[in-house]
Scaffold this motif. Structure first.
Motif, PDB file in Angstrom:
ATOM      1  N   GLY A   1      -9.554   3.827  -3.722  1.00  0.00           N
ATOM      2  CA  GLY A   1      -9.054   4.196  -2.405  1.00  0.00           C
ATOM      3  C   GLY A   1      -8.192   3.096  -1.808  1.00  0.00           C
ATOM      4  N   LYS A   2      -7.162   3.515  -1.076  1.00  0.00           N
ATOM      5  CA  LYS A   2      -6.193   2.566  -0.528  1.00  0.00           C
ATOM      6  C   LYS A   2      -6.829   1.525   0.381  1.00  0.00           C
ATOM      7  CE  LYS A   2      -2.019   3.955   0.739  1.00  0.00           C
ATOM      8  NZ  LYS A   2      -0.878   4.787   1.174  1.00  0.00           N
TER       9      LYS A   2
ATOM     10  N   LYS B   1      -8.193  -4.236   0.995  1.00  0.00           N
ATOM     11  CA  LYS B   1      -9.191  -5.294   1.221  1.00  0.00           C
ATOM     12  C   LYS B   1      -9.305  -6.200   0.001  1.00  0.00           C
ATOM     13  CE  LYS B   1     -11.904  -2.484   4.391  1.00  0.00           C
ATOM     14  NZ  LYS B   1     -13.089  -1.631   4.524  1.00  0.00           N
ATOM     15  N   ALA B   2      -9.257  -5.608  -1.183  1.00  0.00           N
ATOM     16  CA  ALA B   2      -9.352  -6.400  -2.414  1.00  0.00           C
ATOM     17  C   ALA B   2      -8.152  -7.333  -2.548  1.00  0.00           C
ATOM     18  CB  ALA B   2      -9.458  -5.475  -3.627  1.00  0.00           C
TER      19      ALA B   2
ATOM     20  N   SER C   1       9.209  13.375  -5.620  1.00  0.00           N
ATOM     21  CA  SER C   1       9.799  12.533  -6.672  1.00  0.00           C
ATOM     22  C   SER C   1       9.425  11.058  -6.576  1.00  0.00           C
ATOM     23  CB  SER C   1      11.326  12.668  -6.724  1.00  0.00           C
ATOM     24  OG  SER C   1      11.664  13.979  -7.086  1.00  0.00           O
ATOM     25  N   ARG C   2       8.659  10.658  -5.568  1.00  0.00           N
ATOM     26  CA  ARG C   2       8.195   9.262  -5.476  1.00  0.00           C
ATOM     27  C   ARG C   2       7.126   9.002  -6.527  1.00  0.00           C
ATOM     28  NH1 ARG C   2       5.926   7.759   0.201  1.00  0.00           N
ATOM     29  NH2 ARG C   2       4.494   7.108  -1.382  1.00  0.00           N
ATOM     30  N   TRP C   3       7.146   7.795  -7.048  1.00  0.00           N
ATOM     31  CA  TRP C   3       6.110   7.362  -7.983  1.00  0.00           C
ATOM     32  C   TRP C   3       5.054   6.581  -7.207  1.00  0.00           C
ATOM     33  CZ3 TRP C   3       5.737   8.842 -12.931  1.00  0.00           C
ATOM     34  CH2 TRP C   3       6.887   9.296 -13.586  1.00  0.00           C
ATOM     35  N   LEU C   4       3.778   6.934  -7.376  1.00  0.00           N
ATOM     36  CA  LEU C   4       2.674   6.212  -6.751  1.00  0.00           C
ATOM     37  C   LEU C   4       1.712   5.730  -7.830  1.00  0.00           C
ATOM     38  CD1 LEU C   4       1.849   8.444  -3.642  1.00  0.00           C
ATOM     39  CD2 LEU C   4       3.228   6.348  -3.725  1.00  0.00           C
ATOM     40  N   CYS C   5       1.231   4.511  -7.650  1.00  0.00           N
ATOM     41  CA  CYS C   5       0.281   3.936  -8.602  1.00  0.00           C
ATOM     42  C   CYS C   5      -1.085   4.586  -8.404  1.00  0.00           C
ATOM     43  CB  CYS C   5       0.181   2.428  -8.378  1.00  0.00           C
ATOM     44  SG  CYS C   5      -0.896   1.614  -9.574  1.00  0.00           S
ATOM     45  N   THR C   6      -1.680   5.056  -9.501  1.00  0.00           N
ATOM     46  CA  THR C   6      -3.020   5.640  -9.440  1.00  0.00           C
ATOM     47  C   THR C   6      -4.051   4.738 -10.119  1.00  0.00           C
ATOM     48  OG1 THR C   6      -2.610   6.939 -11.444  1.00  0.00           O
ATOM     49  CG2 THR C   6      -2.190   8.019  -9.321  1.00  0.00           C
ATOM     50  N   ILE C   7      -3.617   3.927 -11.077  1.00  0.00           N
ATOM     51  CA  ILE C   7      -4.504   2.967 -11.734  1.00  0.00           C
ATOM     52  C   ILE C   7      -3.742   1.657 -11.897  1.00  0.00           C
ATOM     53  CG2 ILE C   7      -5.855   2.401 -13.789  1.00  0.00           C
ATOM     54  CD1 ILE C   7      -6.140   5.434 -14.262  1.00  0.00           C
ATOM     55  N   ASP C   8      -4.331   0.584 -11.369  1.00  0.00           N
ATOM     56  CA  ASP C   8      -3.745  -0.747 -11.421  1.00  0.00           C
ATOM     57  C   ASP C   8      -4.704  -1.636 -12.200  1.00  0.00           C
ATOM     58  OD1 ASP C   8      -3.058  -3.429 -10.889  1.00  0.00           O
ATOM     59  OD2 ASP C   8      -2.315  -2.962  -8.883  1.00  0.00           O
ATOM     60  N   ASN C   9      -4.311  -1.993 -13.415  1.00  0.00           N
ATOM     61  CA  ASN C   9      -5.165  -2.788 -14.293  1.00  0.00           C
ATOM     62  C   ASN C   9      -4.374  -3.975 -14.836  1.00  0.00           C
ATOM     63  OD1 ASN C   9      -6.922  -3.833 -16.200  1.00  0.00           O
ATOM     64  ND2 ASN C   9      -6.561  -2.215 -17.665  1.00  0.00           N
ATOM     65  N   SER C  10      -4.371  -5.063 -14.081  1.00  0.00           N
ATOM     66  CA  SER C  10      -3.610  -6.236 -14.516  1.00  0.00           C
ATOM     67  C   SER C  10      -4.233  -6.910 -15.736  1.00  0.00           C
ATOM     68  CB  SER C  10      -3.471  -7.249 -13.377  1.00  0.00           C
ATOM     69  OG  SER C  10      -4.709  -7.858 -13.086  1.00  0.00           O
TER      70      SER C  10
ATOM     71  N   MET D   1       0.804  -1.221   0.000  1.00  0.00           N
ATOM     72  CA  MET D   1       0.000   0.000   0.000  1.00  0.00           C
ATOM     73  C   MET D   1       0.839   1.274   0.000  1.00  0.00           C
ATOM     74  SD  MET D   1      -3.136  -0.733  -0.360  1.00  0.00           S
ATOM     75  CE  MET D   1      -2.545  -1.995  -1.450  1.00  0.00           C
ATOM     76  N   GLU D   2       2.105   1.174   0.361  1.00  0.00           N
ATOM     77  CA  GLU D   2       3.000   2.337   0.318  1.00  0.00           C
ATOM     78  C   GLU D   2       3.209   2.832  -1.110  1.00  0.00           C
ATOM     79  OE1 GLU D   2       6.639   1.394   2.297  1.00  0.00           O
ATOM     80  OE2 GLU D   2       5.630   0.989   4.212  1.00  0.00           O
ATOM     81  N   ASN D   3       2.871   2.009  -2.096  1.00  0.00           N
ATOM     82  CA  ASN D   3       3.097   2.354  -3.502  1.00  0.00           C
ATOM     83  C   ASN D   3       1.839   2.813  -4.225  1.00  0.00           C
ATOM     84  OD1 ASN D   3       6.010   1.600  -3.839  1.00  0.00           O
ATOM     85  ND2 ASN D   3       5.193  -0.286  -2.984  1.00  0.00           N
ATOM     86  N   TYR D   4       0.749   2.989  -3.492  1.00  0.00           N
ATOM     87  CA  TYR D   4      -0.521   3.433  -4.078  1.00  0.00           C
ATOM     88  C   TYR D   4      -0.873   4.823  -3.573  1.00  0.00           C
ATOM     89  CZ  TYR D   4      -1.500  -1.139  -6.020  1.00  0.00           C
ATOM     90  OH  TYR D   4      -1.448  -2.282  -6.765  1.00  0.00           O
ATOM     91  N   SER D   5      -1.468   5.628  -4.447  1.00  0.00           N
ATOM     92  CA  SER D   5      -1.969   6.934  -4.025  1.00  0.00           C
ATOM     93  C   SER D   5      -3.277   6.725  -3.261  1.00  0.00           C
ATOM     94  CB  SER D   5      -2.203   7.838  -5.243  1.00  0.00           C
ATOM     95  OG  SER D   5      -3.276   7.333  -6.021  1.00  0.00           O
ATOM     96  N   GLU D   6      -3.642   7.709  -2.448  1.00  0.00           N
ATOM     97  CA  GLU D   6      -4.891   7.629  -1.676  1.00  0.00           C
ATOM     98  C   GLU D   6      -6.101   7.492  -2.597  1.00  0.00           C
ATOM     99  OE1 GLU D   6      -5.397   7.292   1.569  1.00  0.00           O
ATOM    100  OE2 GLU D   6      -3.259   7.439   2.052  1.00  0.00           O
TER     101      GLU D   6
END
Length: 134
Positions: free
Chosen positions: A45-46, A51-52, A114-123, A26-31
């Motif tokens: 949302g994180k 939970k997912a 400068s940190r990169w955070l994931c905003t959309i995760d679509n595997s 979760m440290e790599n995801y945006s709120e």
């Protein structure tokens, strides 16, 4: 050849998923991030994403292994589109292992620190277009 920093971030996320280390993940995801759980189901949302991922891990009997293959990163406007192969290994229910490769798409935003955070995760990547979600 220079490796994009997002490869390291995604590799650490894959290790965290496989190890069920959802705090590190979760440290790599945006709120305000969004996760495609499956075609037709998106959580935002994180807290909901966490939970997912727990539910996904439970579904795969805590035996889901995630790795990455080829990756392309396209940057623009403080964002990055990541197009990559995601390799999943999980039990098949008959004492065997299934291995499947998806062509995933992710969007990352570079924060002011400068940190990169994931905003959309679509595997599922563009295969979402093939899904019957109507």
């Amino acid at each position: 050849m220079h490796t994009h920093p997002l490869r390291q971030i995604i590799e650490s996320c894959d290790r965290a998923i496989s190890a069920k280390d959802f705090d590190s993940l979760m440290e790599n995801y945006s709120e305000d991030a969004a996760l495609v759980v499956k075609p037709g189901m998106i959580v935002k949302g994180k807290d909901n994403i966490r939970k997912a991922f727990i539910a996904i891990s439970d579904y795969f009997q805590d035996q889901l292994i995630v790795e990455q293959g080829d990756m392309q990163v396209i940057e623009g406007g403080g964002n990055a589109l990541v197009i990559m192969e995601t390799v999943l290994r999980f039990p098949d229910g008959n004492n065997g292992i299934v291995e499947t490769t998806r062509r995933a798409t992710y969007v990352f935003r570079q924060e002011s620190d400068s940190r990169w955070l994931c905003t959309i995760d679509n595997s599922y990547g563009t295969s979402l277009l093939d899904a019957d979600t109507a």
